[in-house]
Design an enzyme around this catalytic site. Sequence first.
Site, PDB file in Angstrom:
ATOM      1  N   TYR A  55       0.818  -1.218   0.000  1.00 17.46           N
ATOM      2  CA  TYR A  55       0.000   0.000   0.000  1.00 17.46           C
ATOM      3  C   TYR A  55       0.852   1.268   0.000  1.00 17.46           C
ATOM      4  O   TYR A  55       0.357   2.343   0.333  1.00 17.46           O
ATOM      5  CB  TYR A  55      -0.903   0.023   1.241  1.00 17.46           C
TER       6      TYR A  55
ATOM      7  N   LYS B   5       4.767 -14.874   1.308  1.00 13.85           N
ATOM      8  CA  LYS B   5       4.714 -15.479  -0.038  1.00 13.85           C
ATOM      9  C   LYS B   5       6.091 -15.400  -0.675  1.00 13.85           C
ATOM     10  O   LYS B   5       6.284 -14.799  -1.743  1.00 13.85           O
ATOM     11  CB  LYS B   5       3.651 -14.718  -0.870  1.00 13.85           C
TER      12      LYS B   5
ATOM     13  N   ASP C 298      -1.480 -18.367   0.035  1.00  7.56           N
ATOM     14  CA  ASP C 298      -2.501 -19.186  -0.634  1.00  7.56           C
ATOM     15  C   ASP C 298      -2.921 -20.350   0.260  1.00  7.56           C
ATOM     16  O   ASP C 298      -4.112 -20.641   0.426  1.00  7.56           O
ATOM     17  CB  ASP C 298      -2.034 -19.637  -2.033  1.00  7.56           C
TER      18      ASP C 298
ATOM     19  N   ASP D 167      -5.478  -7.421   4.302  1.00  9.76           N
ATOM     20  CA  ASP D 167      -6.758  -6.901   3.801  1.00  9.76           C
ATOM     21  C   ASP D 167      -7.613  -8.051   3.279  1.00  9.76           C
ATOM     22  O   ASP D 167      -8.774  -8.213   3.659  1.00  9.76           O
ATOM     23  CB  ASP D 167      -6.489  -5.880   2.687  1.00  9.76           C
TER      24      ASP D 167
ATOM     25  N   ASP E   5     -11.188 -10.126   5.049  1.00 16.33           N
ATOM     26  CA  ASP E   5     -12.531 -10.262   4.458  1.00 16.33           C
ATOM     27  C   ASP E   5     -12.926 -11.742   4.443  1.00 16.33           C
ATOM     28  O   ASP E   5     -14.078 -12.084   4.719  1.00 16.33           O
ATOM     29  CB  ASP E   5     -12.579  -9.698   3.024  1.00 16.33           C
TER      30      ASP E   5
END
Length: 356
Positions: A138, A188, A221, A245, A249
Amino acid sequence: MKTYDIAVIAGDGIGPEVMAEAVKVLQTVAELDGGLCFRFTHYPWGCDYYLKTGQMMPENGLELLSGHDAILLGAVGTPGVPDHISLRELLLRIRHDFDEYINLRPVKLLRGASCPLKDVAPENVDMVFIRENSEGEYSGQGAWLYPGTDREVVIQDGVFSRKGCERVIRYAYELARRESKSLTSVSKANALNYSMVFWDQIFAEIGREYPDVETRSLLVDAAAMFMVKEPQRFQIVVTSNLFGDILTDLGAAIAGGMGLAAGANLNPERRFPSMFEPIHGSAPDIAGQGAANPLAAIWSASQLLDFLGHEDWGARVLAAIEALLERGACLPPDQGGSASTAECGDALCALLRGDM
Ligand code: NAD
Ligand code: IPM
Ligand code: MN
């Protein structure tokens, strides 16, 4: 009497609807406590303000906010105003400029909330996400070269500083130690050969100072998959801005939906005010109907109480949310009920008062 100055940015869409209930709950807490007082200052910033003035907040917006003990934010975003302007110039600007580098998001399935996963008991979904909240993916850095030509190139940079990674990872280790919980780092490094290799290295380095904390590392993942298949694997989770983020969710979805997911943007050193908000957006699809669930905003108010040192009240508000869900009455449509946003907020206040 202890008085707190709270800045309120209700924002757009369902923001003002859910914010009214969060404020109502804090007023009820103050009334019941007797020794506590909240002074709310409402700032009418957001997309309407932008359409009138060309800015999401005034030039001296951050200066105005900096005088408050904390900020409550509803939601930002309106169709017609580009999201990268509305969000970057208000919400993300506050998170960044106030160095709110910890985004603390509980993913906790309350009794009575509906979980879409099969055979999952509430105690199996009980995590706290610590999301890096000031840099990473970000950073807002990059370039747009040769726009509109066949040579067009865009570059979106991720910025991972040693200080930025160390402080969020250390915060997560401290929390895990304090609560005797396991800590999972989500990254990752198999594909992101600079940023995530660095992240993993710092997670291991700092871990040497916390031999008492049980740790795991997962690729993002696989983490998404395990959150659905075996949510009980996760207790405290630390991850980067973008991964946090997305995974929160997903967390909201397994813990009762967006209407129940709250988050705190913390500046732990308290040099700047921290900001408390539901993690959902402005929900244009249901805005203006009184159908939004205010419980996420109310949960974020309970995080505000915790942060101001009133953990007893924070816990009571959260217990009232759970009690309301367990009763199954006065719930909004997303929880299978037919109560309006305000009726749900009123019922929560009645529970706090012991009138229900
Ligand atoms: P959203 O969270 O606004 O909505 C996603 C879905 O969840 C919608 O179907 C919505 O009706 C439902 N939902 C969300 N909150 C709810 C609530 N309290 N009660 C009941 N249902 C609820 O996400 P989106 O649609 O992707 O984004 C809409 C706008 O909000 C965009 O402009 C986006 O950029 C912005 N946004 C802002 C924030 C924020 O201000 N913190 C967060 C996310 C998205
Ligand atoms: C959130 C939101 C924001 C984010 C958006 C609106 C910029 O999705 O708080 O989760 O990505 O952080
Ligand atoms: Mn989000």
